[in-house]
Design a protein around this motif. Structure first.
Motif, PDB file in Angstrom:
ATOM      1  N   THR A 162      -7.892  18.165   5.515  1.00 19.01           N
ATOM      2  CA  THR A 162      -6.488  18.484   5.252  1.00 19.01           C
ATOM      3  C   THR A 162      -6.310  19.963   4.968  1.00 19.01           C
ATOM      4  O   THR A 162      -7.278  20.693   4.725  1.00 19.01           O
ATOM      5  CB  THR A 162      -5.969  17.672   4.059  1.00 19.01           C
ATOM      6  OG1 THR A 162      -6.627  18.120   2.857  1.00 19.01           O
ATOM      7  CG2 THR A 162      -6.221  16.186   4.247  1.00 19.01           C
ATOM      8  N   ASP A 163      -5.061  20.395   4.990  1.00 21.14           N
ATOM      9  CA  ASP A 163      -4.762  21.794   4.706  1.00 21.14           C
ATOM     10  C   ASP A 163      -5.130  22.168   3.278  1.00 21.14           C
ATOM     11  O   ASP A 163      -5.282  23.347   2.958  1.00 21.14           O
ATOM     12  CB  ASP A 163      -3.276  22.072   4.956  1.00 21.14           C
ATOM     13  CG  ASP A 163      -2.930  22.013   6.436  1.00 21.14           C
ATOM     14  OD1 ASP A 163      -3.856  22.078   7.264  1.00 21.14           O
ATOM     15  OD2 ASP A 163      -1.738  21.895   6.767  1.00 21.14           O
ATOM     16  N   ALA A 164      -5.269  21.160   2.402  1.00 24.84           N
ATOM     17  CA  ALA A 164      -5.686  21.416   1.021  1.00 24.84           C
ATOM     18  C   ALA A 164      -7.197  21.527   0.895  1.00 24.84           C
ATOM     19  O   ALA A 164      -7.709  21.879  -0.177  1.00 24.84           O
ATOM     20  CB  ALA A 164      -5.172  20.306   0.108  1.00 24.84           C
ATOM     21  N   GLY A 165      -7.926  21.223   1.991  1.00 23.46           N
ATOM     22  CA  GLY A 165      -9.379  21.375   1.979  1.00 23.46           C
ATOM     23  C   GLY A 165     -10.159  20.092   1.774  1.00 23.46           C
ATOM     24  O   GLY A 165     -11.389  20.090   1.848  1.00 23.46           O
ATOM     25  N   ALA A 166      -9.480  18.973   1.517  1.00 24.89           N
ATOM     26  CA  ALA A 166     -10.161  17.696   1.287  1.00 24.89           C
ATOM     27  C   ALA A 166     -10.368  16.954   2.602  1.00 24.89           C
ATOM     28  O   ALA A 166      -9.577  17.084   3.540  1.00 24.89           O
ATOM     29  CB  ALA A 166      -9.350  16.833   0.324  1.00 24.89           C
ATOM     30  N   ASP A 167     -11.453  16.179   2.676  1.00 30.42           N
ATOM     31  CA  ASP A 167     -11.709  15.350   3.851  1.00 30.42           C
ATOM     32  C   ASP A 167     -11.140  13.949   3.634  1.00 30.42           C
ATOM     33  O   ASP A 167     -11.355  13.342   2.572  1.00 30.42           O
ATOM     34  CB  ASP A 167     -13.213  15.251   4.115  1.00 30.42           C
ATOM     35  CG  ASP A 167     -13.775  16.529   4.730  1.00 30.42           C
ATOM     36  OD1 ASP A 167     -12.965  17.399   5.123  1.00 30.42           O
ATOM     37  OD2 ASP A 167     -15.009  16.652   4.810  1.00 30.42           O
ATOM     38  N   VAL A 168     -10.428  13.440   4.636  1.00 31.42           N
ATOM     39  CA  VAL A 168      -9.822  12.110   4.564  1.00 31.42           C
ATOM     40  C   VAL A 168     -10.274  11.320   5.782  1.00 31.42           C
ATOM     41  O   VAL A 168     -10.297  11.835   6.903  1.00 31.42           O
ATOM     42  CB  VAL A 168      -8.280  12.199   4.534  1.00 31.42           C
ATOM     43  CG1 VAL A 168      -7.668  10.807   4.528  1.00 31.42           C
ATOM     44  CG2 VAL A 168      -7.811  12.979   3.317  1.00 31.42           C
ATOM     45  N   ILE A 169     -10.637  10.058   5.561  1.00 37.05           N
ATOM     46  CA  ILE A 169     -11.027   9.170   6.658  1.00 37.05           C
ATOM     47  C   ILE A 169      -9.782   8.513   7.232  1.00 37.05           C
ATOM     48  O   ILE A 169      -9.002   7.889   6.512  1.00 37.05           O
ATOM     49  CB  ILE A 169     -12.005   8.085   6.167  1.00 37.05           C
ATOM     50  CG1 ILE A 169     -13.223   8.721   5.489  1.00 37.05           C
ATOM     51  CG2 ILE A 169     -12.439   7.202   7.329  1.00 37.05           C
ATOM     52  CD1 ILE A 169     -14.029   9.613   6.396  1.00 37.05           C
ATOM     53  N   ILE A 170      -9.586   8.655   8.539  1.00 43.72           N
ATOM     54  CA  ILE A 170      -8.442   8.046   9.227  1.00 43.72           C
ATOM     55  C   ILE A 170      -8.948   6.929  10.123  1.00 43.72           C
ATOM     56  O   ILE A 170      -9.782   7.163  11.006  1.00 43.72           O
ATOM     57  CB  ILE A 170      -7.681   9.088  10.078  1.00 43.72           C
ATOM     58  CG1 ILE A 170      -7.335  10.346   9.241  1.00 43.72           C
ATOM     59  CG2 ILE A 170      -6.432   8.464  10.673  1.00 43.72           C
ATOM     60  CD1 ILE A 170      -6.423  10.095   8.088  1.00 43.72           C
ATOM     61  N   GLN A 171      -8.454   5.717   9.881  1.00 41.02           N
ATOM     62  CA  GLN A 171      -8.798   4.579  10.730  1.00 41.02           C
ATOM     63  C   GLN A 171      -7.658   4.353  11.723  1.00 41.02           C
ATOM     64  O   GLN A 171      -6.525   4.095  11.329  1.00 41.02           O
ATOM     65  CB  GLN A 171      -9.010   3.325   9.880  1.00 41.02           C
ATOM     66  CG  GLN A 171     -10.133   3.438   8.859  1.00 41.02           C
ATOM     67  CD  GLN A 171     -11.511   3.507   9.510  1.00 41.02           C
ATOM     68  OE1 GLN A 171     -11.660   3.205  10.689  1.00 41.02           O
ATOM     69  NE2 GLN A 171     -12.504   3.913   8.736  1.00 41.02           N
TER      70      GLN A 171
ATOM     71  N   ASP B  27      -9.033   2.620  -2.146  1.00 45.24           N
ATOM     72  CA  ASP B  27      -9.966   3.615  -2.679  1.00 45.24           C
ATOM     73  C   ASP B  27      -9.380   5.025  -2.683  1.00 45.24           C
ATOM     74  O   ASP B  27      -9.968   5.948  -3.258  1.00 45.24           O
ATOM     75  CB  ASP B  27     -11.280   3.611  -1.893  1.00 45.24           C
ATOM     76  CG  ASP B  27     -11.071   3.931  -0.408  1.00 45.24           C
ATOM     77  OD1 ASP B  27      -9.939   4.300  -0.017  1.00 45.24           O
ATOM     78  OD2 ASP B  27     -12.042   3.813   0.355  1.00 45.24           O
ATOM     79  N   GLY B  28      -8.218   5.192  -2.051  1.00 49.70           N
ATOM     80  CA  GLY B  28      -7.565   6.489  -2.024  1.00 49.70           C
ATOM     81  C   GLY B  28      -8.240   7.519  -1.138  1.00 49.70           C
ATOM     82  O   GLY B  28      -7.854   8.690  -1.129  1.00 49.70           O
ATOM     83  N   LYS B  29      -9.238   7.103  -0.350  1.00 50.22           N
ATOM     84  CA  LYS B  29      -9.996   8.053   0.464  1.00 50.22           C
ATOM     85  C   LYS B  29      -9.825   7.840   1.966  1.00 50.22           C
ATOM     86  O   LYS B  29     -10.320   8.633   2.754  1.00 50.22           O
ATOM     87  CB  LYS B  29     -11.485   7.963   0.114  1.00 50.22           C
ATOM     88  CG  LYS B  29     -11.805   8.344  -1.322  1.00 50.22           C
ATOM     89  CD  LYS B  29     -13.286   8.243  -1.597  1.00 50.22           C
ATOM     90  CE  LYS B  29     -13.617   8.628  -3.037  1.00 50.22           C
ATOM     91  NZ  LYS B  29     -15.061   8.507  -3.335  1.00 50.22           N
ATOM     92  N   SER B  30      -9.164   6.759   2.355  1.00 45.91           N
ATOM     93  CA  SER B  30      -8.971   6.498   3.771  1.00 45.91           C
ATOM     94  C   SER B  30      -7.537   6.052   4.032  1.00 45.91           C
ATOM     95  O   SER B  30      -6.858   5.551   3.138  1.00 45.91           O
ATOM     96  CB  SER B  30      -9.954   5.429   4.271  1.00 45.91           C
ATOM     97  OG  SER B  30      -9.746   4.206   3.591  1.00 45.91           O
ATOM     98  N   VAL B  31      -7.113   6.266   5.272  1.00 38.14           N
ATOM     99  CA  VAL B  31      -5.740   5.942   5.662  1.00 38.14           C
ATOM    100  C   VAL B  31      -5.776   5.115   6.941  1.00 38.14           C
ATOM    101  O   VAL B  31      -6.460   5.474   7.905  1.00 38.14           O
ATOM    102  CB  VAL B  31      -4.917   7.224   5.897  1.00 38.14           C
ATOM    103  CG1 VAL B  31      -3.537   6.894   6.444  1.00 38.14           C
ATOM    104  CG2 VAL B  31      -4.799   8.030   4.619  1.00 38.14           C
TER     105      VAL B  31
ATOM    106  N   PRO C 277       0.828  -1.210   0.000  1.00 38.49           N
ATOM    107  CA  PRO C 277       0.000   0.000   0.000  1.00 38.49           C
ATOM    108  C   PRO C 277       0.857   1.253   0.000  1.00 38.49           C
ATOM    109  O   PRO C 277       1.946   1.276   0.573  1.00 38.49           O
ATOM    110  CB  PRO C 277      -0.785  -0.142   1.319  1.00 38.49           C
ATOM    111  CG  PRO C 277      -0.694  -1.586   1.693  1.00 38.49           C
ATOM    112  CD  PRO C 277       0.626  -2.056   1.165  1.00 38.49           C
ATOM    113  N   ALA C 278       0.372   2.280  -0.645  1.00 40.08           N
ATOM    114  CA  ALA C 278       1.109   3.538  -0.724  1.00 40.08           C
ATOM    115  C   ALA C 278       1.148   4.209   0.646  1.00 40.08           C
ATOM    116  O   ALA C 278       0.162   4.205   1.389  1.00 40.08           O
ATOM    117  CB  ALA C 278       0.459   4.456  -1.748  1.00 40.08           C
TER     118      ALA C 278
END
Length: 281
Positions: A67-76, A119-123, A46-47
């Motif tokens: 994020t500071d760029a304005g996007a929402d990211v799901i953190i598990q 999916d590139g949307k969660s970490v 995984p990246a």
């Protein structure tokens, strides 16, 4: 059997050549195999991800990070993840405080290290480094007081990069008209964001962005006669000055409408949240 100084028989040379050739091929094949294995491992792994921003919400072991760029990211955040707290402005992890997920709140700043999902949307977080919202507010309050005690503002007259000096004119008629601001390689240079007048939104910027006519604020030590100033930090920006009567005021929206005397038309202006920023000039 030693050959002394005589010529080496052709049969021996042929054997040596074959051995060297096989060794070279074996090394090449081994290197190619290692490289291919590395590429396959890299492709399958995984990246890595390192999102940073402000916590929007927390539910169970799931954090929604803006994020500071304005996007929402799901953190598990799973049990093996390491969570620590640092102080605002801290530059290393030598002095950290271990915390639990329950200690985090919306508004806290975090840096997450982990793996990005397909999916590139969660970490999936391996570690979380947090700065508490209350600590940030306290630091900003101290900085505002420091700027009020040891800061001044004016308009940039000229920039002498070779002499490490910026000449600024002061707006107050009761003070000396021009002050020479001296800076060094250790002086922090920041620039107001193009879409914000908030002091906290100012970003690091090179000296060549400071131009005559810019508004400037400096924090440091002023000489006894007021003619010189040794700066620890300089914040500058280019702003448009509007002069004219107020034609409308919307306190709830934080906007005012001013009848610009130069352009001969009404201009809507957003009021900055000064209680969260150091006053600019």
């Amino acid at each position: 059997m030693p050959f002394g100084d005589g010529p080496v028989p052709k049969q021996i040379l042929l054997v040596v050549a074959i051995v060297l050739s096989l060794s070279a091929r074996s090394a090449f094949v081994s290197h190619a195999a290692e490289k291919l294995a590395g590429q396959q491992s890299s492709a399958q792994a995984p990246a890595a991800a390192r999102p940073v921003g402000t916590i929007k919400s927390i539910s169970g072991n799931t954090i929604v990070l803006t994020t500071d760029a304005g996007a929402d990211v799901i953190i598990q955040v799973q049990d093996p993840a390491k969570l620590v707290r640092i102080a605002p402005g801290q530059k290393d992890l030598k002095d950290v405080t271990p915390i639990q997920l329950a200690d985090l709140q919306p508004g806290d700043r975090i840096l997450v290290r982990g793996k990005l999902a397909d999916d590139g949307k969660s970490v999936a977080a391996a570690s979380v480094i947090a700065i508490k919202k209350a600590d940030i507010a306290e630091k900003q309050s101290r900085e505002r007081k420091e700027w009020q005690r040891h800061g001044f503002g004016g308009l940039v007259s000229n920039v002498d990069a070779a002499g490490n000096t910026i000449n600024a004119s002061l707006p107050s008629p009761d003070e000396r008209k021009t002050v020479a601001i001296h800076f060094s390689k250790d002086t922090i240079l920041r620039r107001y964001a193009s879409d914000s007048v908030k002091f906290d939104d100012a970003k690091p910027a090179p000296l060549d962005q400071i131009k005559p006519g810019d508004q400037l604020r400096a924090r440091g030590t002023r000489s006894a006669d007021g003619a010189e100033f040794t700066a620890d930090e300089i914040v500058s920006g280019t702003f448009r000055n509007i002069a004219g009567p107020i034609s409308a005021l919307d306190a709830s929206a934080g906007t005012i409408a001013v009848q610009d005397l130069v352009l001969k038309k009404s201009c809507a202006t957003c009021l900055p949240p000064w209680h969260n920023a150091s006053p600019r000039v």
